[in-house]
Design an enzyme around this catalytic site. Structure first.
Site, PDB file in Angstrom:
ATOM      1  N   PRO A  64      -5.259 -61.674  60.807  1.00 31.51           N
ATOM      2  CA  PRO A  64      -4.245 -62.030  59.802  1.00 31.51           C
ATOM      3  C   PRO A  64      -3.871 -60.806  58.966  1.00 31.51           C
ATOM      4  O   PRO A  64      -4.497 -60.521  57.936  1.00 31.51           O
ATOM      5  CB  PRO A  64      -4.940 -63.096  58.960  1.00 31.51           C
ATOM      6  CG  PRO A  64      -6.401 -62.801  59.097  1.00 31.51           C
ATOM      7  CD  PRO A  64      -6.587 -62.246  60.474  1.00 31.51           C
ATOM      8  N   ASP A  67      -5.922 -55.800  57.023  1.00 34.23           N
ATOM      9  CA  ASP A  67      -6.577 -57.044  57.405  1.00 34.23           C
ATOM     10  C   ASP A  67      -6.757 -57.891  56.139  1.00 34.23           C
ATOM     11  O   ASP A  67      -7.536 -57.544  55.251  1.00 34.23           O
ATOM     12  CB  ASP A  67      -7.935 -56.718  58.045  1.00 34.23           C
ATOM     13  CG  ASP A  67      -8.656 -57.950  58.579  1.00 34.23           C
ATOM     14  OD1 ASP A  67      -8.263 -59.077  58.215  1.00 34.23           O
ATOM     15  OD2 ASP A  67      -9.612 -57.775  59.359  1.00 34.23           O
ATOM     16  N   HIS A  68      -6.041 -59.018  56.083  1.00 35.82           N
ATOM     17  CA  HIS A  68      -6.049 -59.826  54.858  1.00 35.82           C
ATOM     18  C   HIS A  68      -7.367 -60.579  54.662  1.00 35.82           C
ATOM     19  O   HIS A  68      -7.587 -61.174  53.604  1.00 35.82           O
ATOM     20  CB  HIS A  68      -4.889 -60.832  54.877  1.00 35.82           C
ATOM     21  CG  HIS A  68      -4.332 -61.117  53.519  1.00 35.82           C
ATOM     22  ND1 HIS A  68      -5.112 -61.129  52.380  1.00 35.82           N
ATOM     23  CD2 HIS A  68      -3.076 -61.387  53.091  1.00 35.82           C
ATOM     24  CE1 HIS A  68      -4.361 -61.405  51.321  1.00 35.82           C
ATOM     25  NE2 HIS A  68      -3.114 -61.565  51.720  1.00 35.82           N
ATOM     26  N   ARG A  69      -8.252 -60.551  55.639  1.00 37.26           N
ATOM     27  CA  ARG A  69      -9.551 -61.195  55.454  1.00 37.26           C
ATOM     28  C   ARG A  69     -10.418 -60.425  54.462  1.00 37.26           C
ATOM     29  O   ARG A  69     -11.288 -61.008  53.800  1.00 37.26           O
ATOM     30  CB  ARG A  69     -10.285 -61.321  56.790  1.00 37.26           C
ATOM     31  CG  ARG A  69      -9.604 -62.252  57.789  1.00 37.26           C
ATOM     32  CD  ARG A  69     -10.303 -62.202  59.133  1.00 37.26           C
ATOM     33  NE  ARG A  69     -10.248 -60.866  59.735  1.00 37.26           N
ATOM     34  CZ  ARG A  69     -10.814 -60.551  60.901  1.00 37.26           C
ATOM     35  NH1 ARG A  69     -11.473 -61.479  61.579  1.00 37.26           N
ATOM     36  NH2 ARG A  69     -10.712 -59.330  61.389  1.00 37.26           N
TER      37      ARG A  69
END
Length: 457
Positions: A259, A429-431
């Site tokens: 994501p 990386d939006h995590r």
């Protein structure tokens, strides 16, 4: 200790002790001989034919292509000699042999590929064993168990660890390659407690594949999505991917599962351009200045230098290693400037020139292209004003740098002037990296670029 006991014991026991000592001395050669025979029995029966295996030259490599053979059939080679050049998914590397011998049979000629762990040649111990190797090669090609001389029946051995760039190992001569598993299959077997000796391999030359292990463990294979096959275009020529292009394709597809989000930031570059003109005669490139600035900013924002490898945790990297995308003939590779925050721009420039030279020659070692913690992609030299980069697997962020162009800008007092400005876009990386994290990192990066004197310290 027996002599000490005899001398310190009473006189009545000295004779019997001497006799016992004598009997022990007489029996010792026979016992020693028997023990030596037992110990040396495995050494007497030696493999006279060894397989040269396709090694795993990187963590992502599943098969390799033979670029050229440095040793031809009939050539005698010594331990440590480079016998073959293998094209991995990132570079061409020399593969050395573990043993002395004669290259009896080349199983995979130049230009063809083989999976990791598959035999690519047979090494005979002496000229008398060459004919035996030829028969073994015929058995391998037909998939039939090999019938060897009785003296060789116990000479089977496992191949060496595939991660090392060496490939010759003792060949299992009693049953071909039966029972030899790929590295991933061994890993799965350990996880699921599967006895590889009881698994029948369905891979090339009878090797045990991950699918064989999963089947033995009772794991149902996951259905693979079938890619739509487009109809051929009349008059078009289909050219298969090279190993490097296939690796790039695989990595880009894997990136789709992450994501990711993107943030752009405009940066004034007048002072950076002036500094570049000053250090350019000393061999410093704009790419090195940008890499150094990124490393300095990452030191203040370690979360942007982190990664998410298991989907459940942060991995904070202790080193800041800037990977820089480089286009080479037939592919793309990312040489890594390790410890970029700790080296000055002159040492970084020297290191960068060496890396680019090796990259063009496809001679980078795995640690020189797969150890990056943050990636920089610069298309500014081509006049591209902005673009988005795809996040590499295993990293938290990648920066895309556009060209510096003149633009009209207003200062804080409302006065207009012509300034040089470039746009940088970061994909993250939006995590693990959130919007505020990336914005703070870009602000720090912009301050370094707009006041670049710290780059020369």
């Amino acid at each position: 200790s027996s002599a000490m006991a005899a001398s310190s014991a009473p006189l009545a026991f000295s004779a019997s002790a001497s006799a016992l000592s004598a009997r022990l001395r007489l029996a010792a050669p026979a016992a020693s001989c028997a023990a030596t025979t037992r110990r040396r029995r495995p050494v007497v029966v030696r493999a006279k034919i060894r397989e040269i295996f396709m090694p795993a030259l990187s963590s992502t490599m599943t098969e390799g292509k033979i670029v050229s053979w440095a040793a031809a059939e009939g050539d005698r080679v010594a331990k440590g000699d480079a016998v073959v050049v293998v094209e991995s998914d990132k570079a061409d590397m020399d593969v050395e042999t573990f043993y002395d011998g004669i290259v009896a049979v080349v199983l995979v000629p130049a230009g063809e590929s083989a999976p990791v762990g598959a035999p690519i040649a047979l090494l005979a111990e002496s000229e008398e064993d060459v004919a035996l190797a030829v028969a073994q090669a015929q058995a391998l090609s037909s998939g039939q168990p090999q019938q060897e001389a009785p003296a060789l029946s116990d000479a089977a051995a496992s191949p060496p660890p595939p991660a090392a760039p060496v490939a010759a190992a003792p060949a299992p001569v009693a049953a071909g390659t039966k029972g030899v598993a790929t590295p991933q299959a061994k890993k799965l077997a350990k996880q699921h407690r599967v006895d590889l000796a009881k698994v029948t391999g369905t891979g090339q030359f009878g090797r045990i594949t991950p699918a064989d292990v999963e089947a033995a463990a009772g794991i149902q294979p996951k259905p693979k999505p079938q890619a739509a096959v487009l109809p051929p275009v009349p008059g078009a020529t289909v050219v298969p991917f090279t190993a490097m292009q296939a690796a790039v394709s695989k990595n880009m597809v894997e990136s789709l599962s992450v994501p990711a989000f993107r943030v752009g930031y405009p940066i004034l570059t007048d002072k950076l351009d002036a500094l570049y003109e000053k250090v350019k005669p000393k061999g410093v490139t704009m790419t090195v200045l940008l890499a150094k600035a990124a490393a300095m900013a990452l030191a203040q924002h370690p979360v942007v230098n982190a990664s998410c490898r298991d989907g459940t945790s942060f991995t904070y990297n202790s080193s800041i290693n800037i990977a820089v995308a480089v286009s080479i003939d037939g592919g793309l590779i990312t040489p890594v400037l390790e410890q970029a925050d700790k080296l000055d721009i002159y040492l970084l420039s020297q290191k960068w020139k060496e890396l680019v030279k090796k990259a063009r020659a496809k001679q980078l070692q795995p640690n020189e292209y797969n150890s990056g913690t943050f990636t920089l992609s610069n298309l500014g030299m081509f006049g591209v004003d902005r673009f988005d980069a795809i996040l590499p697997p295993g990293q938290g962020a990648i920066m895309a740098v556009g060209a510096s162009k003149s633009t009209v800008a207003a200062d804080k007092d409302g006065f207009f002037s012509v300034k040089s400005k470039m746009m940088v876009n970061v994909t993250a990386d939006h995590r693990i990296v959130y919007g505020a994290d990336l914005a703070a990192f870009l602000q720090t990066f912009a301050k370094i670029i707009e006041d670049p004197e710290s780059l020369t310290l």
